[in-house]
Design a protein around this motif. Structure first.
Motif, PDB file in Angstrom:
ATOM      1  N   ARG A   1       2.842  15.322  -0.268  1.00  0.00           N
ATOM      2  CA  ARG A   1       3.552  14.920   0.951  1.00  0.00           C
ATOM      3  C   ARG A   1       3.974  13.453   0.876  1.00  0.00           C
ATOM      4  N   LYS A   2       3.069  12.606   0.393  1.00  0.00           N
ATOM      5  CA  LYS A   2       3.411  11.187   0.305  1.00  0.00           C
ATOM      6  C   LYS A   2       4.557  10.951  -0.661  1.00  0.00           C
ATOM      7  N   ALA A   3       4.622  11.745  -1.724  1.00  0.00           N
ATOM      8  CA  ALA A   3       5.690  11.566  -2.709  1.00  0.00           C
ATOM      9  C   ALA A   3       7.061  11.794  -2.092  1.00  0.00           C
ATOM     10  N   VAL A   4       7.122  12.633  -1.065  1.00  0.00           N
ATOM     11  CA  VAL A   4       8.394  12.897  -0.390  1.00  0.00           C
ATOM     12  C   VAL A   4       8.756  11.771   0.566  1.00  0.00           C
ATOM     13  N   HIS A   5       7.768  11.234   1.270  1.00  0.00           N
ATOM     14  CA  HIS A   5       8.044  10.298   2.361  1.00  0.00           C
ATOM     15  C   HIS A   5       7.955   8.828   1.975  1.00  0.00           C
ATOM     16  N   SER A   6       7.347   8.496   0.852  1.00  0.00           N
ATOM     17  CA  SER A   6       7.223   7.098   0.443  1.00  0.00           C
ATOM     18  C   SER A   6       8.318   6.752  -0.562  1.00  0.00           C
ATOM     19  N   ARG A   7       8.815   5.538  -0.472  1.00  0.00           N
ATOM     20  CA  ARG A   7       9.897   5.073  -1.334  1.00  0.00           C
ATOM     21  C   ARG A   7       9.353   4.116  -2.382  1.00  0.00           C
ATOM     22  N   SER A   8       9.642   4.404  -3.631  1.00  0.00           N
ATOM     23  CA  SER A   8       9.243   3.516  -4.713  1.00  0.00           C
ATOM     24  C   SER A   8      10.004   2.208  -4.610  1.00  0.00           C
ATOM     25  N   ARG A   9       9.280   1.074  -4.600  1.00  0.00           N
ATOM     26  CA  ARG A   9       9.956  -0.219  -4.561  1.00  0.00           C
ATOM     27  C   ARG A   9      10.585  -0.546  -5.912  1.00  0.00           C
TER      28      ARG A   9
ATOM     29  N   THR B   1      12.243   1.918  -7.989  1.00  0.00           N
ATOM     30  CA  THR B   1      13.483   2.671  -8.195  1.00  0.00           C
ATOM     31  C   THR B   1      14.354   2.740  -6.949  1.00  0.00           C
ATOM     32  N   ARG B   2      13.793   2.399  -5.791  1.00  0.00           N
ATOM     33  CA  ARG B   2      14.482   2.513  -4.498  1.00  0.00           C
ATOM     34  C   ARG B   2      14.753   3.965  -4.118  1.00  0.00           C
ATOM     35  N   LYS B   3      14.053   4.889  -4.758  1.00  0.00           N
ATOM     36  CA  LYS B   3      14.151   6.298  -4.423  1.00  0.00           C
ATOM     37  C   LYS B   3      12.805   6.769  -3.898  1.00  0.00           C
ATOM     38  N   SER B   4      12.760   8.017  -3.408  1.00  0.00           N
ATOM     39  CA  SER B   4      11.468   8.568  -3.015  1.00  0.00           C
ATOM     40  C   SER B   4      10.579   8.634  -4.248  1.00  0.00           C
ATOM     41  N   VAL B   5       9.274   8.544  -4.037  1.00  0.00           N
ATOM     42  CA  VAL B   5       8.349   8.622  -5.166  1.00  0.00           C
ATOM     43  C   VAL B   5       8.541   9.929  -5.923  1.00  0.00           C
ATOM     44  N   ARG B   6       8.803  11.008  -5.207  1.00  0.00           N
ATOM     45  CA  ARG B   6       9.020  12.312  -5.863  1.00  0.00           C
ATOM     46  C   ARG B   6      10.164  12.261  -6.866  1.00  0.00           C
ATOM     47  N   ASP B   7      11.165  11.458  -6.582  1.00  0.00           N
ATOM     48  CA  ASP B   7      12.355  11.390  -7.441  1.00  0.00           C
ATOM     49  C   ASP B   7      12.367  10.147  -8.324  1.00  0.00           C
ATOM     50  N   SER B   8      11.204   9.552  -8.535  1.00  0.00           N
ATOM     51  CA  SER B   8      11.144   8.269  -9.245  1.00  0.00           C
ATOM     52  C   SER B   8      10.534   8.362 -10.635  1.00  0.00           C
ATOM     53  N   GLY B   9      10.453   9.572 -11.191  1.00  0.00           N
ATOM     54  CA  GLY B   9      10.079   9.673 -12.590  1.00  0.00           C
ATOM     55  C   GLY B   9      11.090   8.925 -13.439  1.00  0.00           C
ATOM     56  N   GLU B  10      10.647   8.344 -14.542  1.00  0.00           N
ATOM     57  CA  GLU B  10      11.527   7.482 -15.329  1.00  0.00           C
ATOM     58  C   GLU B  10      11.763   8.069 -16.716  1.00  0.00           C
TER      59      GLU B  10
ATOM     60  N   GLU C   1       0.813  -1.215   0.000  1.00  0.00           N
ATOM     61  CA  GLU C   1       0.000   0.000   0.000  1.00  0.00           C
ATOM     62  C   GLU C   1       0.846   1.265   0.000  1.00  0.00           C
ATOM     63  N   ASP C   2       2.024   1.222   0.611  1.00  0.00           N
ATOM     64  CA  ASP C   2       2.804   2.439   0.830  1.00  0.00           C
ATOM     65  C   ASP C   2       3.130   3.168  -0.469  1.00  0.00           C
ATOM     66  N   ASP C   3       3.899   2.551  -1.359  1.00  0.00           N
ATOM     67  CA  ASP C   3       4.282   3.281  -2.567  1.00  0.00           C
ATOM     68  C   ASP C   3       3.158   3.302  -3.602  1.00  0.00           C
ATOM     69  N   ILE C   4       2.306   2.262  -3.609  1.00  0.00           N
ATOM     70  CA  ILE C   4       1.194   2.274  -4.572  1.00  0.00           C
ATOM     71  C   ILE C   4       0.254   3.437  -4.271  1.00  0.00           C
ATOM     72  N   SER C   5      -0.013   3.693  -3.004  1.00  0.00           N
ATOM     73  CA  SER C   5      -0.848   4.831  -2.635  1.00  0.00           C
ATOM     74  C   SER C   5      -0.210   6.135  -3.093  1.00  0.00           C
ATOM     75  N   ALA C   6       1.068   6.319  -2.763  1.00  0.00           N
ATOM     76  CA  ALA C   6       1.740   7.572  -3.116  1.00  0.00           C
ATOM     77  C   ALA C   6       1.761   7.794  -4.619  1.00  0.00           C
ATOM     78  N   ILE C   7       2.019   6.730  -5.387  1.00  0.00           N
ATOM     79  CA  ILE C   7       2.123   6.873  -6.841  1.00  0.00           C
ATOM     80  C   ILE C   7       0.757   7.151  -7.464  1.00  0.00           C
ATOM     81  N   THR C   8      -0.283   6.478  -6.976  1.00  0.00           N
ATOM     82  CA  THR C   8      -1.610   6.703  -7.562  1.00  0.00           C
ATOM     83  C   THR C   8      -2.186   8.061  -7.180  1.00  0.00           C
ATOM     84  N   LEU C   9      -1.584   8.751  -6.250  1.00  0.00           N
ATOM     85  CA  LEU C   9      -2.028  10.100  -5.901  1.00  0.00           C
ATOM     86  C   LEU C   9      -1.264  11.180  -6.658  1.00  0.00           C
TER      87      LEU C   9
END
Length: 309
Positions: free
Chosen positions: A105-113, A115-124, A76-84
């Motif tokens: 806020r979630k994009a800063v605190h959640s880690r993409s599984r 990329t292993r980076k924060s969701v905010r920094d996980s654009g590809e 739920e952690d990164d899936i929630s952040a990414i879908t928001l």
């Protein structure tokens, strides 16, 4: 495992109905629960939808073992952040300012599984360099918002569906629910900008006349679920929508009827614009779905029935 009653009525939840089970077995793995293993589980994670969206609205609450509860929370952690997050053009599927801020806020605190980076920094980004023909060189660069691994998305969907199926087959005397027989058969997951692709629309049109067995909408529409029963087989079609952003579709139950339907659905075709040894570039244009054409989560009045007390 218990088989569901294939004649069970449609469950369509009133907005403030408390749904809490005192189940003796883990809703996800079937383990007989001992006090040291038992945790209280919110099937729609309170942090999966934007903060506060479940306040005063229904949720399904039951018991799960600690490993299963932890596994679901990790999904739920990164899936929630990414879908928001907004789409490639910076647009959201809703106009809820508080939810948009919560997503930031979630994009800063959640880690993409992924990329292993924060969701905010996980654009590809994808870079391709090559020659289209002798003397003509080309360079292509593509960027996308943070992405979810499909297998993680389908695993979270499986757990949510399992919990609702358990609820539908729950026996208050034995304090146990059932698990569907046969298999779990996911088909596709798509962002909002591609809900109108031929495969998604073909699935929607195929199942819309089937008997609706579960219709669940809560958290101001940030969570939606529907299941429909095949008219002739022990096969159920299902669809989920998360955070007005991501849809997932598939089947559970007998595989052959599901496979026959999948084989009849339109194929998604990609156009190849560049191909060379060991590399190529293909693309498929996303197709949005018009609001007037969207019937995936609609339930008509003659289908609606209230759950038993």
């Amino acid at each position: 495992m218990n088989k569901a009653d294939s004649q069970s009525e449609l469950l369509d939840f009133p907005p403030h109905l408390p749904l809490a089970l005192r189940n003796r077995t883990c809703v996800y793995c079937g383990l007989a629960l001992m006090p040291r293993d038992r945790t209280r589980e919110h099937v729609i994670g309170r942090c999966f939808v934007p903060d506060g969206k479940l306040q005063g609205q229904w949720n399904l609450i039951l018991n799960a073992c600690r490993p299963c509860n932890s596994h679901k929370a990790d999904l739920e952690d990164d899936i929630s952040a990414i879908t928001l997050q907004p789409d490639s053009w910076g647009a959201h599927g809703h106009a809820d300012v508080a939810a948009i801020e919560n997503g930031h806020r979630k994009a800063v605190h959640s880690r993409s599984r992924r990329t292993r980076k924060s969701v905010r920094d996980s654009g590809e980004r994808i870079n391709i360099h090559g020659s289209l023909e002798p003397g003509i060189h080309a360079s292509f660069q593509f960027a996308s918002p943070p992405q979810i691994d499909d297998h993680r998305a389908f695993e979270l969907a499986r757990l949510q569906l399992t919990a609702f199926f358990y609820m539908q087959t729950y026996n208050s005397e034995t304090r146990q629910g059932g698990y569907w027989l046969h298999g779990y058969h996911p088909i596709m997951t798509a962002n909002r900008s591609d809900w109108g692709n031929p495969l998604m629309v073909g699935f929607m049109r195929t199942i819309e006349s089937w008997d609706c067995r579960l219709h669940a909408v809560t958290a101001d529409g940030f969570f939606k679920l529907v299941t429909r029963k095949h008219p002739l087989a022990e096969t159920w079609a299902w669809a989920l929508e998360w955070n007005h952003n991501r849809r997932l579709i598939g089947f559970f139950g007998e595989r052959d009827p599901a496979q026959d339907i999948v084989n009849s659905l339109p194929r998604l075709e990609a156009k190849t614009v560049y191909q060379a040894p060991n590399e190529s570039l293909s693309y498929r244009v996303e197709t949005p779905l018009g609001e007037d054409d969207d019937t995936l989560f609609l339930v008509f009045d003659d289908e609606t029935a209230q759950p038993d007390d």
